[in-house]
Design a protein around this motif. Structure first.
Motif, PDB file in Angstrom:
ATOM      1  N   MET A   1      84.650 -33.688   0.919  1.00 27.89           N
ATOM      2  CA  MET A   1      85.444 -32.811   0.067  1.00 27.89           C
ATOM      3  C   MET A   1      85.591 -33.444  -1.314  1.00 27.89           C
ATOM      4  N   TRP A   2      85.308 -32.662  -2.362  1.00 24.54           N
ATOM      5  CA  TRP A   2      85.236 -33.231  -3.706  1.00 24.54           C
ATOM      6  C   TRP A   2      86.581 -33.773  -4.181  1.00 24.54           C
ATOM      7  N   LEU A   3      87.698 -33.228  -3.682  1.00 24.66           N
ATOM      8  CA  LEU A   3      89.014 -33.710  -4.096  1.00 24.66           C
ATOM      9  C   LEU A   3      89.237 -35.162  -3.687  1.00 24.66           C
ATOM     10  N   ILE A   4      88.588 -35.570  -2.607  1.00 23.70           N
ATOM     11  CA  ILE A   4      88.772 -36.926  -2.095  1.00 23.70           C
ATOM     12  C   ILE A   4      87.633 -37.847  -2.508  1.00 23.70           C
ATOM     13  N   ASN A   5      86.419 -37.312  -2.509  1.00 22.41           N
ATOM     14  CA  ASN A   5      85.252 -38.161  -2.703  1.00 22.41           C
ATOM     15  C   ASN A   5      84.863 -38.367  -4.162  1.00 22.41           C
ATOM     16  N   SER A   6      85.232 -37.457  -5.051  1.00 25.13           N
ATOM     17  CA  SER A   6      84.825 -37.577  -6.445  1.00 25.13           C
ATOM     18  C   SER A   6      85.943 -38.146  -7.305  1.00 25.13           C
ATOM     19  N   SER A   7      85.561 -38.758  -8.412  1.00 24.26           N
ATOM     20  CA  SER A   7      86.527 -39.336  -9.344  1.00 24.26           C
ATOM     21  C   SER A   7      87.411 -38.250  -9.954  1.00 24.26           C
ATOM     22  N   ILE A   8      86.805 -37.127 -10.308  1.00 22.91           N
ATOM     23  CA  ILE A   8      87.567 -36.022 -10.894  1.00 22.91           C
ATOM     24  C   ILE A   8      88.559 -35.459  -9.873  1.00 22.91           C
ATOM     25  N   GLY A   9      88.118 -35.336  -8.631  1.00 25.58           N
ATOM     26  CA  GLY A   9      88.998 -34.828  -7.584  1.00 25.58           C
ATOM     27  C   GLY A   9      90.205 -35.727  -7.379  1.00 25.58           C
TER      28      GLY A   9
ATOM     29  N   VAL B   1     103.623 -41.374  -1.821  1.00 27.28           N
ATOM     30  CA  VAL B   1     102.626 -42.261  -1.200  1.00 27.28           C
ATOM     31  C   VAL B   1     101.222 -41.896  -1.671  1.00 27.28           C
ATOM     32  N   ILE B   2     100.914 -40.599  -1.680  1.00 29.76           N
ATOM     33  CA  ILE B   2      99.590 -40.139  -2.130  1.00 29.76           C
ATOM     34  C   ILE B   2      99.355 -40.549  -3.583  1.00 29.76           C
ATOM     35  N   HIS B   3     100.372 -40.346  -4.424  1.00 29.21           N
ATOM     36  CA  HIS B   3     100.258 -40.691  -5.841  1.00 29.21           C
ATOM     37  C   HIS B   3     100.006 -42.187  -6.021  1.00 29.21           C
ATOM     38  N   ILE B   4     100.732 -43.006  -5.283  1.00 36.72           N
ATOM     39  CA  ILE B   4     100.591 -44.459  -5.394  1.00 36.72           C
ATOM     40  C   ILE B   4      99.237 -44.928  -4.879  1.00 36.72           C
ATOM     41  N   VAL B   5      98.831 -44.408  -3.718  1.00 39.55           N
ATOM     42  CA  VAL B   5      97.549 -44.812  -3.124  1.00 39.55           C
ATOM     43  C   VAL B   5      96.392 -44.451  -4.046  1.00 39.55           C
ATOM     44  N   TYR B   6      96.414 -43.226  -4.560  1.00 39.06           N
ATOM     45  CA  TYR B   6      95.327 -42.804  -5.445  1.00 39.06           C
ATOM     46  C   TYR B   6      95.361 -43.549  -6.773  1.00 39.06           C
ATOM     47  N   ALA B   7      96.554 -43.965  -7.208  1.00 40.34           N
ATOM     48  CA  ALA B   7      96.656 -44.763  -8.431  1.00 40.34           C
ATOM     49  C   ALA B   7      95.912 -46.083  -8.254  1.00 40.34           C
ATOM     50  N   PHE B   8      96.096 -46.732  -7.115  1.00 37.77           N
ATOM     51  CA  PHE B   8      95.402 -47.992  -6.855  1.00 37.77           C
ATOM     52  C   PHE B   8      93.894 -47.775  -6.697  1.00 37.77           C
ATOM     53  N   ILE B   9      93.519 -46.670  -6.047  1.00 36.12           N
ATOM     54  CA  ILE B   9      92.093 -46.377  -5.876  1.00 36.12           C
ATOM     55  C   ILE B   9      91.415 -46.169  -7.223  1.00 36.12           C
ATOM     56  N   LEU B  10      92.043 -45.356  -8.080  1.00 37.30           N
ATOM     57  CA  LEU B  10      91.460 -45.077  -9.393  1.00 37.30           C
ATOM     58  C   LEU B  10      91.453 -46.319 -10.277  1.00 37.30           C
TER      59      LEU B  10
ATOM     60  N   THR C   1      86.069 -51.508 -11.847  1.00 34.05           N
ATOM     61  CA  THR C   1      84.690 -51.766 -11.442  1.00 34.05           C
ATOM     62  C   THR C   1      83.710 -51.162 -12.436  1.00 34.05           C
ATOM     63  N   ALA C   2      84.033 -49.953 -12.909  1.00 27.31           N
ATOM     64  CA  ALA C   2      83.120 -49.246 -13.803  1.00 27.31           C
ATOM     65  C   ALA C   2      83.176 -49.747 -15.239  1.00 27.31           C
TER      66      ALA C   2
ATOM     67  N   MET D   1      97.784 -33.088 -18.082  1.00 26.24           N
ATOM     68  CA  MET D   1      97.339 -31.873 -18.768  1.00 26.24           C
ATOM     69  C   MET D   1      95.857 -31.967 -19.132  1.00 26.24           C
ATOM     70  N   GLN D   2      95.447 -33.167 -19.511  1.00 23.88           N
ATOM     71  CA  GLN D   2      94.041 -33.380 -19.848  1.00 23.88           C
ATOM     72  C   GLN D   2      93.156 -33.211 -18.620  1.00 23.88           C
ATOM     73  N   THR D   3      93.607 -33.722 -17.478  1.00 26.11           N
ATOM     74  CA  THR D   3      92.851 -33.585 -16.235  1.00 26.11           C
ATOM     75  C   THR D   3      92.713 -32.126 -15.830  1.00 26.11           C
ATOM     76  N   PHE D   4      93.763 -31.344 -16.053  1.00 29.57           N
ATOM     77  CA  PHE D   4      93.722 -29.922 -15.723  1.00 29.57           C
ATOM     78  C   PHE D   4      92.838 -29.127 -16.681  1.00 29.57           C
ATOM     79  N   GLY D   5      92.372 -29.773 -17.760  1.00 27.92           N
ATOM     80  CA  GLY D   5      91.539 -29.088 -18.737  1.00 27.92           C
ATOM     81  C   GLY D   5      92.324 -28.262 -19.722  1.00 27.92           C
ATOM     82  N   TRP D   6      93.603 -28.561 -19.865  1.00 25.84           N
ATOM     83  CA  TRP D   6      94.480 -27.787 -20.751  1.00 25.84           C
ATOM     84  C   TRP D   6      94.670 -28.457 -22.101  1.00 25.84           C
ATOM     85  N   SER D   7      93.704 -29.241 -22.522  1.00 25.18           N
ATOM     86  CA  SER D   7      93.837 -29.934 -23.805  1.00 25.18           C
ATOM     87  C   SER D   7      92.501 -29.967 -24.528  1.00 25.18           C
ATOM     88  N   GLY D   8      92.593 -29.832 -25.821  1.00 30.17           N
ATOM     89  CA  GLY D   8      91.448 -30.017 -26.691  1.00 30.17           C
ATOM     90  C   GLY D   8      91.875 -30.960 -27.794  1.00 30.17           C
TER      91      GLY D   8
END
Length: 241
Positions: free
Chosen positions: A1-9, A67-76, A82-83, A183-190
């Motif tokens: 699932m792209w929400l979990i496996n991709s960086s954007i998700g 918990v989800i927010h914290i876990v994904y913060a560490f993952i990102l 690394t990148a 907001m930037q992630t949601f694509g609501w910014s230029g």
């Protein structure tokens, strides 16, 4: 699932959970402001949001979001390191202005401080209130539903006051970056709206954190109007009665 496996998700999940937590903080701030003016009214809200089934469900949902927010913060963070090495966040489009840029480069440190502050807050309030009511704990300084009493006691301690101020400052830095980033992630910014979201986020989060800070300081210095309800001080430090 792209929400979990991709960086954007993963960033979308971070943004959605972050916005949800900001909305909760807004509600929590409004609730705390009630304590400034009436201990009775605040305790009525505490009883409504006590160990009732809907409050427990909401608490579990809120905990899951955190918990989800914290876990994904560490993952990102690990993924970005690394990148891009030390350049953990893509900030090339950010206005080169002090505090927001500093926050974007130190989100992990800020996040750790916020997590430690959250644990302190849970110990001072959730443990003594909802948890104590659910387990029927006895011998506590105040009844589980006496949220006002717990506020007065907690902020009569200078150490706790200092720790809460540090926590709130870290939270301010974290939110000023997180708001426009979501907001930037949601694509609501230029090019134009990015600056607008930064401005909106700065104003909103500043007012939000000031609301929390006023409560802490008002009870720390004994000048909250609610301390003098019924013409009698609820705390000896209040100089208004």
């Amino acid at each position: 699932m792209w929400l979990i496996n991709s960086s954007i998700g993963r960033k979308v999940i971070m943004s959605v959970t972050g916005v949800a937590l900001i909305l909760f903080l807004t509600f929590h701030c409004c609730m705390n402001i009630v304590a400034l003016f009436s201990g009775k009214a605040y305790n009525m809200i505490c009883e409504l949001l006590g160990a009732n089934w809907y409050a427990v469900v909401a608490t579990l949902g809120l905990a899951a979001l955190a918990v989800i927010h914290i876990v994904y913060a560490f993952i990102l963070t690990a993924q970005n390191r690394t990148a891009r090495g030390d350049n953990r966040y893509e900030v090339s489009t950010v206005v080169n202005a002090g505090k927001v840029e500093w926050a974007s480069k130190n989100m992990l440190v800020l996040g750790i401080i916020i997590c430690l502050g959250l644990l302190l807050h849970l110990f001072n309030f959730w443990y003594n209130m909802m948890f104590a009511e659910l387990l029927g704990l006895e011998g506590l300084a105040h009844a589980p539903g006496d949220g006002f009493g717990w506020i007065v006691e907690t902020f009569s301690c200078p150490v706790y006051v200092g720790l809460y101020i540090i926590w709130l400052v870290a939270l301010w830095f974290h939110l000023t970056h997180g708001f426009w980033s979501a907001m930037q992630t949601f694509g609501w910014s230029g090019k134009i709206w990015l600056k607008r979201w930064q401005c909106i986020g700065m104003i909103y989060t500043t007012l939000l954190i000031l609301g929390f800070l006023v409560v802490v300081l008002a009870f720390a210095f004994g000048c909250a109007p609610s301390l003098c309800e019924n013409g009698c001080c609820a705390a000896t430090s209040c100089g208004g009665c």
